[in-house]
Design a protein around this motif. Structure first.
Motif, PDB file in Angstrom:
ATOM      1  N   GLN A   1      -3.970 -46.558  -9.336  1.00 23.97           N
ATOM      2  CA  GLN A   1      -4.676 -45.991  -9.594  1.00 23.97           C
ATOM      3  C   GLN A   1      -5.712 -46.638 -10.445  1.00 23.97           C
ATOM      4  OE1 GLN A   1      -6.572 -43.840  -7.824  1.00 23.97           O
ATOM      5  NE2 GLN A   1      -8.179 -43.762  -9.704  1.00 23.97           N
ATOM      6  N   SER A   2      -4.740 -47.018 -11.801  1.00 22.66           N
ATOM      7  CA  SER A   2      -4.979 -47.616 -12.729  1.00 22.66           C
ATOM      8  C   SER A   2      -5.532 -49.706 -12.210  1.00 22.66           C
ATOM      9  CB  SER A   2      -4.138 -48.036 -14.032  1.00 22.66           C
ATOM     10  OG  SER A   2      -4.441 -49.102 -14.651  1.00 22.66           O
ATOM     11  N   ASN A   3      -5.221 -49.842 -11.076  1.00 20.38           N
ATOM     12  CA  ASN A   3      -5.561 -51.202 -10.963  1.00 20.38           C
ATOM     13  C   ASN A   3      -6.814 -51.280  -9.933  1.00 20.38           C
ATOM     14  OD1 ASN A   3      -3.548 -52.722 -11.653  1.00 20.38           O
ATOM     15  ND2 ASN A   3      -2.143 -52.487  -9.980  1.00 20.38           N
ATOM     16  N   TYR A   4      -7.490 -49.668  -9.600  1.00 21.52           N
ATOM     17  CA  TYR A   4      -7.773 -49.619  -8.764  1.00 21.52           C
ATOM     18  C   TYR A   4      -9.031 -49.197 -10.118  1.00 21.52           C
ATOM     19  CZ  TYR A   4     -11.610 -46.781  -6.146  1.00 21.52           C
ATOM     20  OH  TYR A   4     -12.762 -45.828  -5.864  1.00 21.52           O
ATOM     21  N   GLU A   5      -8.960 -48.726 -10.921  1.00 17.38           N
ATOM     22  CA  GLU A   5     -10.385 -48.883 -11.737  1.00 17.38           C
ATOM     23  C   GLU A   5     -10.546 -49.225 -12.128  1.00 17.38           C
ATOM     24  OE1 GLU A   5      -9.409 -44.532 -13.374  1.00 17.38           O
ATOM     25  OE2 GLU A   5      -8.380 -45.912 -14.703  1.00 17.38           O
ATOM     26  N   LYS A   6      -9.833 -50.345 -12.984  1.00 16.16           N
ATOM     27  CA  LYS A   6      -9.693 -51.901 -13.196  1.00 16.16           C
ATOM     28  C   LYS A   6     -10.863 -52.761 -12.497  1.00 16.16           C
ATOM     29  CE  LYS A   6      -5.382 -52.136 -16.565  1.00 16.16           C
ATOM     30  NZ  LYS A   6      -4.002 -52.642 -16.282  1.00 16.16           N
ATOM     31  N   GLY A   7     -10.567 -52.767 -10.539  1.00 18.23           N
ATOM     32  CA  GLY A   7     -10.689 -53.862  -9.812  1.00 18.23           C
ATOM     33  C   GLY A   7     -12.538 -53.285  -9.787  1.00 18.23           C
ATOM     34  N   MET A   8     -13.195 -52.094  -9.819  1.00 19.76           N
ATOM     35  CA  MET A   8     -13.821 -51.779 -10.083  1.00 19.76           C
ATOM     36  C   MET A   8     -14.698 -51.566 -10.859  1.00 19.76           C
ATOM     37  SD  MET A   8     -14.452 -49.948  -6.553  1.00 19.76           S
ATOM     38  CE  MET A   8     -15.473 -48.323  -6.929  1.00 19.76           C
ATOM     39  N   GLU A   9     -14.133 -51.550 -12.444  1.00 20.28           N
ATOM     40  CA  GLU A   9     -14.849 -51.734 -13.445  1.00 20.28           C
ATOM     41  C   GLU A   9     -15.609 -53.158 -13.285  1.00 20.28           C
ATOM     42  OE1 GLU A   9     -12.725 -50.227 -16.384  1.00 20.28           O
ATOM     43  OE2 GLU A   9     -12.855 -48.411 -16.129  1.00 20.28           O
TER      44      GLU A   9
ATOM     45  N   ILE B   1      11.160 -39.807  -7.347  1.00 20.72           N
ATOM     46  CA  ILE B   1       9.567 -39.101  -7.465  1.00 20.72           C
ATOM     47  C   ILE B   1       8.867 -39.689  -8.653  1.00 20.72           C
ATOM     48  CG2 ILE B   1       8.015 -36.990  -8.133  1.00 20.72           C
ATOM     49  CD1 ILE B   1       8.747 -36.726  -5.257  1.00 20.72           C
ATOM     50  N   VAL B   2       9.948 -39.341  -9.792  1.00 22.52           N
ATOM     51  CA  VAL B   2       9.260 -40.947 -11.017  1.00 22.52           C
ATOM     52  C   VAL B   2       8.953 -42.458 -10.160  1.00 22.52           C
ATOM     53  CG1 VAL B   2      10.008 -41.292 -13.639  1.00 22.52           C
ATOM     54  CG2 VAL B   2       9.974 -39.482 -12.117  1.00 22.52           C
ATOM     55  N   THR B   3       9.294 -42.369  -9.813  1.00 27.29           N
ATOM     56  CA  THR B   3       9.055 -44.088  -9.782  1.00 27.29           C
ATOM     57  C   THR B   3       8.291 -43.965  -8.680  1.00 27.29           C
ATOM     58  OG1 THR B   3      11.318 -44.907  -9.154  1.00 27.29           O
ATOM     59  CG2 THR B   3       9.705 -45.396  -8.128  1.00 27.29           C
ATOM     60  N   LEU B   4       7.454 -42.871  -7.658  1.00 24.49           N
ATOM     61  CA  LEU B   4       7.159 -42.882  -6.871  1.00 24.49           C
ATOM     62  C   LEU B   4       5.812 -42.193  -7.994  1.00 24.49           C
ATOM     63  CD1 LEU B   4       7.983 -41.011  -3.426  1.00 24.49           C
ATOM     64  CD2 LEU B   4       6.966 -43.120  -3.681  1.00 24.49           C
ATOM     65  N   LEU B   5       5.383 -41.674  -8.288  1.00 20.63           N
ATOM     66  CA  LEU B   5       4.704 -40.703  -9.214  1.00 20.63           C
ATOM     67  C   LEU B   5       4.356 -42.219 -10.388  1.00 20.63           C
ATOM     68  CD1 LEU B   5       5.704 -37.420 -10.370  1.00 20.63           C
ATOM     69  CD2 LEU B   5       3.737 -38.411  -8.991  1.00 20.63           C
ATOM     70  N   SER B   6       4.818 -42.888 -10.468  1.00 19.27           N
ATOM     71  CA  SER B   6       4.212 -44.956 -11.593  1.00 19.27           C
ATOM     72  C   SER B   6       3.700 -45.346 -10.956  1.00 19.27           C
ATOM     73  CB  SER B   6       6.095 -44.860 -12.335  1.00 19.27           C
ATOM     74  OG  SER B   6       6.301 -44.298 -12.561  1.00 19.27           O
ATOM     75  N   LEU B   7       4.198 -45.308  -9.850  1.00 19.68           N
ATOM     76  CA  LEU B   7       3.361 -46.418  -8.384  1.00 19.68           C
ATOM     77  C   LEU B   7       1.805 -45.779  -8.134  1.00 19.68           C
ATOM     78  CD1 LEU B   7       6.295 -48.185  -5.609  1.00 19.68           C
ATOM     79  CD2 LEU B   7       5.287 -48.797  -7.726  1.00 19.68           C
ATOM     80  N   SER B   8       1.869 -44.665  -7.930  1.00 19.48           N
ATOM     81  CA  SER B   8       0.829 -44.120  -7.633  1.00 19.48           C
ATOM     82  C   SER B   8      -0.442 -44.071  -8.559  1.00 19.48           C
ATOM     83  CB  SER B   8       0.721 -42.197  -7.340  1.00 19.48           C
ATOM     84  OG  SER B   8      -0.644 -41.973  -7.148  1.00 19.48           O
ATOM     85  N   ILE B   9       0.152 -44.041  -9.987  1.00 24.64           N
ATOM     86  CA  ILE B   9      -0.676 -43.986 -10.701  1.00 24.64           C
ATOM     87  C   ILE B   9      -1.593 -45.754 -11.541  1.00 24.64           C
ATOM     88  CG2 ILE B   9      -0.169 -43.936 -14.303  1.00 24.64           C
ATOM     89  CD1 ILE B   9       1.458 -41.607 -13.477  1.00 24.64           C
ATOM     90  N   HIS B  10      -0.013 -46.527 -11.603  1.00 23.96           N
ATOM     91  CA  HIS B  10      -0.280 -48.087 -11.516  1.00 23.96           C
ATOM     92  C   HIS B  10      -1.375 -48.670 -10.480  1.00 23.96           C
ATOM     93  CE1 HIS B  10       0.412 -52.109 -12.181  1.00 23.96           C
ATOM     94  NE2 HIS B  10       0.622 -52.325 -11.160  1.00 23.96           N
TER      95      HIS B  10
END
Length: 209
Positions: A22-30, A11-20
């Protein structure tokens, strides 16, 4: 116990991947928006395409690809290029629709794409899309009557139609003026949500005067 630890770790691994992700998404959009602000609209479009491919549940990258191609077509005179741009805009907007249904922002952009066709060939596409454009704005207004892009675009379309047919534009100028108040108080629902239209609304209102 080992099974429980393994489950928690998963579960922790999946959450970490999700956060990562989303972070890539935000960086890409910016980054895509920074290209756009610098005037490199093609680089912005290409990056939005990569984001859309990487984030199939996000409607916004598809929306902005559609918007860029709609904007490109306004000044274009070559029929072949216009068709390619507006077909691409429609293709990506259809993806955005499938992800976010009954979205007034998408409805407004759909109306803009149809308007692009009308501007290109009013004699043919005015008959084909005129009523549909009005209906899109009416439906978007029913969903979100406080959205400044909905209110302005609806009034702007009616204003242009009134001008074309030699009718009184006063009520539509009033609605455009009212949209400025909505723009002033509008708060986007998210960091990358649509937040455009104020400058165009001011420009059209000045033409009304």
């Amino acid at each position: 116990m080992l099974k429980t630890k393994h489950y928690i770790l998963m579960i922790v691994t999946l959450l970490s991947l999700s956060i990562h992700s989303q972070s890539n998404y935000e960086k890409g959009m910016e980054k895509a928006f920074s290209f756009w602000e610098l005037g490199d609209i093609n680089a912005a479009e290409q990056l939005f395409e990569r984001i859309a491919n990487a984030e199939p549940t996000e409607w916004l990258p598809n929306y902005y690809i559609a918007q860029i191609n709609s904007l490109k077509s306004w000044e274009e005179k070559d029929a072949t290029i216009i068709k390619a741009q507006l077909d691409k805009a429609q293709s990506y907007l259809d993806i955005a629709k499938s992800i976010s249904k009954d979205n007034p922002e998408i409805m407004v952009l759909q109306a803009h794409i149809y308007t692009n066709w009308v501007v290109f060939d009013g004699a043919f596409y005015g008959m084909k899309y005129g009523a549909t454009i009005s209906e899109l704005y009416e439906n978007a207004f029913k969903i979100d009557p406080e959205n400044p892009r909905v209110v302005f675009s609806k009034a702007d379309w009616a204003y242009g139609s009134a001008q074309y047919f030699g009718q009184d534009t006063t009520p539509y100028c009033k609605e455009i003026k009212e949209s400025l108040e909505l723009f002033a108080n509008f708060k986007p629902v998210s960091k990358f949500a649509p937040n455009w239209g104020l400058e165009r609304a001011v420009q059209v209102l000045n033409e009304c005067k």
